[in-house]
Design an enzyme around this catalytic site. Structure first.
Site, PDB file in Angstrom:
ATOM      1  N   TYR A  47     -21.814 -54.617   4.179  1.00  0.00           N
ATOM      2  CA  TYR A  47     -23.221 -54.917   3.917  1.00  0.00           C
ATOM      3  C   TYR A  47     -23.357 -56.024   2.875  1.00  0.00           C
ATOM      4  O   TYR A  47     -22.594 -56.077   1.908  1.00  0.00           O
ATOM      5  CB  TYR A  47     -23.957 -53.669   3.433  1.00  0.00           C
ATOM      6  CG  TYR A  47     -24.255 -52.636   4.498  1.00  0.00           C
ATOM      7  CD1 TYR A  47     -24.026 -52.887   5.846  1.00  0.00           C
ATOM      8  CD2 TYR A  47     -24.778 -51.395   4.151  1.00  0.00           C
ATOM      9  CE1 TYR A  47     -24.301 -51.931   6.817  1.00  0.00           C
ATOM     10  CE2 TYR A  47     -25.067 -50.431   5.110  1.00  0.00           C
ATOM     11  CZ  TYR A  47     -24.822 -50.707   6.446  1.00  0.00           C
ATOM     12  OH  TYR A  47     -25.108 -49.758   7.409  1.00  0.00           O
ATOM     13  N   ASN A 152     -22.107 -44.997  15.360  1.00  0.00           N
ATOM     14  CA  ASN A 152     -22.221 -45.738  16.626  1.00  0.00           C
ATOM     15  C   ASN A 152     -21.143 -45.360  17.643  1.00  0.00           C
ATOM     16  O   ASN A 152     -20.792 -46.180  18.499  1.00  0.00           O
ATOM     17  CB  ASN A 152     -22.163 -47.252  16.352  1.00  0.00           C
ATOM     18  CG  ASN A 152     -23.221 -47.700  15.368  1.00  0.00           C
ATOM     19  OD1 ASN A 152     -24.408 -47.551  15.613  1.00  0.00           O
ATOM     20  ND2 ASN A 152     -22.783 -48.223  14.218  1.00  0.00           N
ATOM     21  N   TRP A 200     -30.024 -44.420  12.032  1.00  0.00           N
ATOM     22  CA  TRP A 200     -30.337 -45.716  11.449  1.00  0.00           C
ATOM     23  C   TRP A 200     -31.459 -46.400  12.222  1.00  0.00           C
ATOM     24  O   TRP A 200     -31.679 -46.133  13.390  1.00  0.00           O
ATOM     25  CB  TRP A 200     -29.109 -46.604  11.329  1.00  0.00           C
ATOM     26  CG  TRP A 200     -28.375 -47.024  12.569  1.00  0.00           C
ATOM     27  CD1 TRP A 200     -27.343 -46.358  13.181  1.00  0.00           C
ATOM     28  CD2 TRP A 200     -28.557 -48.240  13.312  1.00  0.00           C
ATOM     29  NE1 TRP A 200     -26.877 -47.071  14.258  1.00  0.00           N
ATOM     30  CE2 TRP A 200     -27.606 -48.231  14.356  1.00  0.00           C
ATOM     31  CE3 TRP A 200     -29.426 -49.329  13.193  1.00  0.00           C
ATOM     32  CZ2 TRP A 200     -27.506 -49.264  15.293  1.00  0.00           C
ATOM     33  CZ3 TRP A 200     -29.332 -50.373  14.109  1.00  0.00           C
ATOM     34  CH2 TRP A 200     -28.372 -50.327  15.147  1.00  0.00           C
ATOM     35  N   GLY A 205     -36.424 -51.438  13.057  1.00  0.00           N
ATOM     36  CA  GLY A 205     -36.222 -52.712  12.384  1.00  0.00           C
ATOM     37  C   GLY A 205     -37.516 -53.411  12.031  1.00  0.00           C
ATOM     38  O   GLY A 205     -37.562 -54.642  11.916  1.00  0.00           O
ATOM     39  N   GLY A 206     -38.593 -52.629  11.862  1.00  0.00           N
ATOM     40  CA  GLY A 206     -39.896 -53.192  11.527  1.00  0.00           C
ATOM     41  C   GLY A 206     -40.713 -53.622  12.732  1.00  0.00           C
ATOM     42  O   GLY A 206     -41.897 -53.967  12.599  1.00  0.00           O
ATOM     43  N   LEU A 208     -41.941 -51.856  15.022  1.00  0.00           N
ATOM     44  CA  LEU A 208     -43.076 -50.959  15.264  1.00  0.00           C
ATOM     45  C   LEU A 208     -44.359 -51.523  14.672  1.00  0.00           C
ATOM     46  O   LEU A 208     -45.461 -51.256  15.175  1.00  0.00           O
ATOM     47  CB  LEU A 208     -42.799 -49.579  14.653  1.00  0.00           C
ATOM     48  CG  LEU A 208     -41.850 -48.659  15.404  1.00  0.00           C
ATOM     49  CD1 LEU A 208     -41.565 -47.411  14.581  1.00  0.00           C
ATOM     50  CD2 LEU A 208     -42.440 -48.283  16.753  1.00  0.00           C
ATOM     51  N   PHE A 209     -44.245 -52.296  13.620  1.00  0.00           N
ATOM     52  CA  PHE A 209     -45.416 -52.822  12.914  1.00  0.00           C
ATOM     53  C   PHE A 209     -45.777 -54.247  13.332  1.00  0.00           C
ATOM     54  O   PHE A 209     -46.947 -54.624  13.326  1.00  0.00           O
ATOM     55  CB  PHE A 209     -45.176 -52.803  11.402  1.00  0.00           C
ATOM     56  CG  PHE A 209     -44.610 -51.503  10.910  1.00  0.00           C
ATOM     57  CD1 PHE A 209     -45.360 -50.335  10.927  1.00  0.00           C
ATOM     58  CD2 PHE A 209     -43.310 -51.438  10.434  1.00  0.00           C
ATOM     59  CE1 PHE A 209     -44.827 -49.140  10.483  1.00  0.00           C
ATOM     60  CE2 PHE A 209     -42.772 -50.244   9.988  1.00  0.00           C
ATOM     61  CZ  PHE A 209     -43.532 -49.087  10.011  1.00  0.00           C
ATOM     62  N   GLY A 256     -36.491 -51.372   0.077  1.00  0.00           N
ATOM     63  CA  GLY A 256     -36.390 -51.387  -1.375  1.00  0.00           C
ATOM     64  C   GLY A 256     -37.692 -50.979  -2.033  1.00  0.00           C
ATOM     65  O   GLY A 256     -37.768 -50.878  -3.262  1.00  0.00           O
TER      66      GLY A 256
END
Length: 290
Positions: A47, A152, A200, A205-206, A208-209, A256
């Site tokens: 990461y 995974n 996860w 990954g955003g 949806l918005f 965050g």
């Protein structure tokens, strides 16, 4: 192994390098997560281009008492090309030497004496299951790793390794936009074995918005109406949708923002009606159940 539990919500540190927090800000972020009951923190050696663990570790070094209040989770097994690692290609490596090297590096990065849970990040097609199990046993005997799992992995890949060494979990993707785990056997296997999966990208990954695909627009419309009836946000609903699965999954956040952590924790108090769960499934698939 039976007495080990992750917190219901797990904090993911994939993007910590992008949060631009100073050391004391990272300490405060960890403290706020702990105050919310989020005691498990999910890392991987790769990461942040191999830097994320060290950023978290700086906070633990600055405030060592935090370590005893948390469970540290990390992953290894992916050799990712970077400026420091000039591999010809990205590839997987579950050899004893590489797993040991990465575990010991994670311990240094995180300023920790042991890791609570280490996952093999991706299925290595060249994995020797018996040899990898021996590596697990050796590193556990040395006190460096308490528990092992995978991420995974398909149901058959999990079964192969689990047959040689008892694994704790399989970390897989699941969201209202990505439902393969409902059909590929991994969540069925988790229920069969009584091992809670880690999830996860529960917010897609955003997408949806903000997603513009037909699927994302359909799902967002359906979830907006359902969330209004429950008087919750779409973010809370998305986590609640994942939590509704009987495998008792541990969703992993990727934010965050402390408010984002609060949303995830708030989802623990939401119990979706089966029809609402399937309404979201239907919107995602674009057709009713067969």
């Amino acid at each position: 192994m039976q007495d080990f539990e992750l917190s219901p919500i797990v904090a993911g540190l994939w993007r910590i390098a992008d949060w631009n927090l100073g050391v004391q800000e990272r300490v405060r972020w960890i403290e706020q997560a702990l105050e919310l009951g989020i005691t498990s923190f999910d890392h991987a050696d790769i990461y942040g281009d191999y830097h994320a663990e060290a950023l978290f570790g700086e906070a633990l070094k600055a405030e060592p008492t935090l370590r005893e209040r948390m469970q540290l989770v990390t992953k290894c097994g992916v050799r990712l090309r970077s400026a420091q690692r000039q591999y010809r290609v990205n590839y997987y490596d579950t050899s004893a030497a590489y797993v040991r090297t990465q575990v010991e590096q994670s311990l240094r990065n995180l300023h920790a004496e042991h890791l609570d849970l280490v996952l093999i990040h991706r299925p290595d097609y060249l994995m020797d299951a018996a040899a990898l199990a021996d590596t697990f046993a050796t590193l556990t005997l040395e006190g460096k790793v308490s528990h092992w799992g995978v991420s995974n992995h398909s149901a058959s890949q999990f079964a192969l390794l689990h047959g040689h060494y008892r694994l704790l979990t399989n970390q897989v993707e699941l969201s209202a936009l990505q439902m393969n785990a409902l059909d590929d056997g991994t969540l069925d296997q988790a229920q069969q074995l009584g091992l809670r999966p880690m999830i996860w990208s529960p917010l897609g990954g955003g997408q949806l918005f903000t997603g513009k695909t037909e699927q994302a627009v359909r799902v967002r419309s359906a979830m907006t109406a359902i969330a209004a009836r429950y008087d919750i946000s779409i973010a809370v609903l998305a986590i609640a949708w994942v939590l509704r699965h009987p495998s008792r999954p541990h969703p992993i956040t990727g934010t965050g923002r402390v408010e984002g952590l609060r949303d995830a924790v708030a989802a623990l108090d939401v119990r979706l009606d089966a029809q609402d769960w399937y309404a979201i499934w239907t919107a995602s698939k674009g057709h009713p159940v067969p």
